[in-house]
Design a protein around this motif. Structure first.
Motif, PDB file in Angstrom:
ATOM      1  N   GLU A  62       0.833  -1.204   0.000  1.00 11.14           N
ATOM      2  CA  GLU A  62       0.000   0.000   0.000  1.00 11.14           C
ATOM      3  C   GLU A  62       0.867   1.254   0.000  1.00 11.14           C
ATOM      4  N   ALA A  63       1.951   1.215   0.754  1.00  6.58           N
ATOM      5  CA  ALA A  63       2.878   2.356   0.772  1.00  6.58           C
ATOM      6  C   ALA A  63       3.477   2.578  -0.605  1.00  6.58           C
ATOM      7  N   LEU A  64       3.877   1.515  -1.261  1.00 10.15           N
ATOM      8  CA  LEU A  64       4.431   1.630  -2.610  1.00 10.15           C
ATOM      9  C   LEU A  64       3.369   2.150  -3.583  1.00 10.15           C
ATOM     10  N   ALA A  65       2.143   1.705  -3.425  1.00  9.09           N
ATOM     11  CA  ALA A  65       1.055   2.205  -4.273  1.00  9.09           C
ATOM     12  C   ALA A  65       0.823   3.699  -4.049  1.00  9.09           C
ATOM     13  N   ALA A  66       0.919   4.137  -2.806  1.00  7.04           N
ATOM     14  CA  ALA A  66       0.763   5.567  -2.505  1.00  7.04           C
ATOM     15  C   ALA A  66       1.835   6.382  -3.217  1.00  7.04           C
ATOM     16  N   PHE A  89      12.017   0.990  -2.914  1.00  5.90           N
ATOM     17  CA  PHE A  89      11.071   0.038  -2.335  1.00  5.90           C
ATOM     18  C   PHE A  89      10.768  -1.158  -3.252  1.00  5.90           C
ATOM     19  N   THR A  90      11.393  -1.236  -4.422  1.00  2.21           N
ATOM     20  CA  THR A  90      11.066  -2.326  -5.345  1.00  2.21           C
ATOM     21  C   THR A  90      11.303  -3.730  -4.794  1.00  2.21           C
ATOM     22  N   PRO A  91      12.214  -3.954  -3.848  1.00  2.00           N
ATOM     23  CA  PRO A  91      12.312  -5.319  -3.312  1.00  2.00           C
ATOM     24  C   PRO A  91      10.988  -5.843  -2.761  1.00  2.00           C
ATOM     25  N   VAL A  92      10.156  -4.942  -2.260  1.00  2.00           N
ATOM     26  CA  VAL A  92       8.852  -5.339  -1.715  1.00  2.00           C
ATOM     27  C   VAL A  92       8.023  -6.066  -2.780  1.00  2.00           C
ATOM     28  N   LEU A  93       8.212  -5.693  -4.034  1.00  2.00           N
ATOM     29  CA  LEU A  93       7.459  -6.321  -5.120  1.00  2.00           C
ATOM     30  C   LEU A  93       7.835  -7.779  -5.337  1.00  2.00           C
ATOM     31  N   GLY A 107       9.463 -16.073  -8.773  1.00  2.00           N
ATOM     32  CA  GLY A 107      10.659 -15.461  -8.223  1.00  2.00           C
ATOM     33  C   GLY A 107      10.454 -14.746  -6.897  1.00  2.00           C
ATOM     34  N   ALA A 108       9.241 -14.776  -6.375  1.00  2.00           N
ATOM     35  CA  ALA A 108       8.979 -14.108  -5.096  1.00  2.00           C
ATOM     36  C   ALA A 108       9.639 -14.883  -3.955  1.00  2.00           C
ATOM     37  N   ILE A 109      10.165 -14.142  -3.003  1.00  2.00           N
ATOM     38  CA  ILE A 109      10.857 -14.766  -1.872  1.00  2.00           C
ATOM     39  C   ILE A 109      10.253 -14.276  -0.553  1.00  2.00           C
ATOM     40  N   PRO A 110      10.298 -15.099   0.468  1.00  2.00           N
ATOM     41  CA  PRO A 110       9.821 -14.618   1.768  1.00  2.00           C
ATOM     42  C   PRO A 110      10.891 -13.745   2.432  1.00  2.00           C
ATOM     43  N   PRO A 111      10.540 -12.524   2.826  1.00  2.00           N
ATOM     44  CA  PRO A 111      11.520 -11.668   3.492  1.00  2.00           C
ATOM     45  C   PRO A 111      11.693 -12.087   4.949  1.00  2.00           C
ATOM     46  N   THR A 112      12.787 -11.673   5.518  1.00  4.78           N
ATOM     47  CA  THR A 112      13.019 -11.919   6.941  1.00  4.78           C
ATOM     48  C   THR A 112      12.254 -10.870   7.751  1.00  4.78           C
ATOM     49  N   LEU A 113      12.108 -11.129   9.029  1.00  5.85           N
ATOM     50  CA  LEU A 113      11.483 -10.138   9.906  1.00  5.85           C
ATOM     51  C   LEU A 113      12.291  -8.835   9.905  1.00  5.85           C
ATOM     52  N   GLN A 114      13.602  -8.955   9.817  1.00  6.19           N
ATOM     53  CA  GLN A 114      14.457  -7.771   9.768  1.00  6.19           C
ATOM     54  C   GLN A 114      14.186  -6.961   8.491  1.00  6.19           C
ATOM     55  N   GLN A 115      13.950  -7.634   7.370  1.00  8.92           N
ATOM     56  CA  GLN A 115      13.650  -6.920   6.126  1.00  8.92           C
ATOM     57  C   GLN A 115      12.311  -6.188   6.217  1.00  8.92           C
TER      58      GLN A 115
END
Length: 144
Positions: A62-66, A89-93, A107-115
């Motif tokens: 949503e932030a990226l969409a904004a 912010f493109t890594p979020v995609l 190609g989507a990956i699960p991010p870490t809690l730190q990410q």
């Protein structure tokens, strides 16, 4: 991501402080709207950290969409600033919060809690910068 946003924020603040970037009234309104939209998407760190991963990712998107919506309405320095922020912010995609269930993830990956935390902190920094752009320019407009 956080470092890229911090660098962009510092550059924008310096350009405005030095008078090299004079933000138009229309751009002030767009910056204020983008700041409000980012604030609505990314709450406090305590709130975000209490959410399930899928909700955290949804709010980051949503932030990226904004940012994309704000970018569609500006030109010049504010567009360049928001465009660079959106690029950061493109890594979020490429993140996913759901299990793959042995299927393709494109190609989507699960991010870490730190990410997640870093991306949320970057969004909050960007939100503060967009809000300060509006305030700084309005203050400069009032000076004799």
């Amino acid at each position: 991501m956080r470092t890229a946003i911090e660098d962009l924020a510092e550059e924008a603040e310096r350009l405005i402080r030095d008078g090299a970037w004079v933000v138009s009234l229309a751009d002030q309104h767009i910056a204020a709207k983008a700041a409000a939209d980012l604030d609505a998407a990314i709450g406090t760190s305590q709130f975000q950290e209490g959410l399930p991963a899928v909700d955290r990712l949804e709010r980051l998107r949503e932030a990226l969409a904004a940012l994309a919506i704000a970018l569609a309405h500006v030109h010049g320095r504010l567009a360049w600033f928001i465009g660079a922020a959106a690029t950061a912010f493109t890594p979020v995609l490429h993140w996913r919060a759901l299990p793959a269930d042995d299927g393709s993830t494109f190609g989507a990956i699960p991010p870490t809690l730190q990410q997640y935390t870093e991306a949320e902190e970057a969004a909050r920094r960007l939100q503060r910068t967009l809000a300060s752009i509006t305030v700084a320019q309005r203050s400069a407009d009032r000076e004799p």
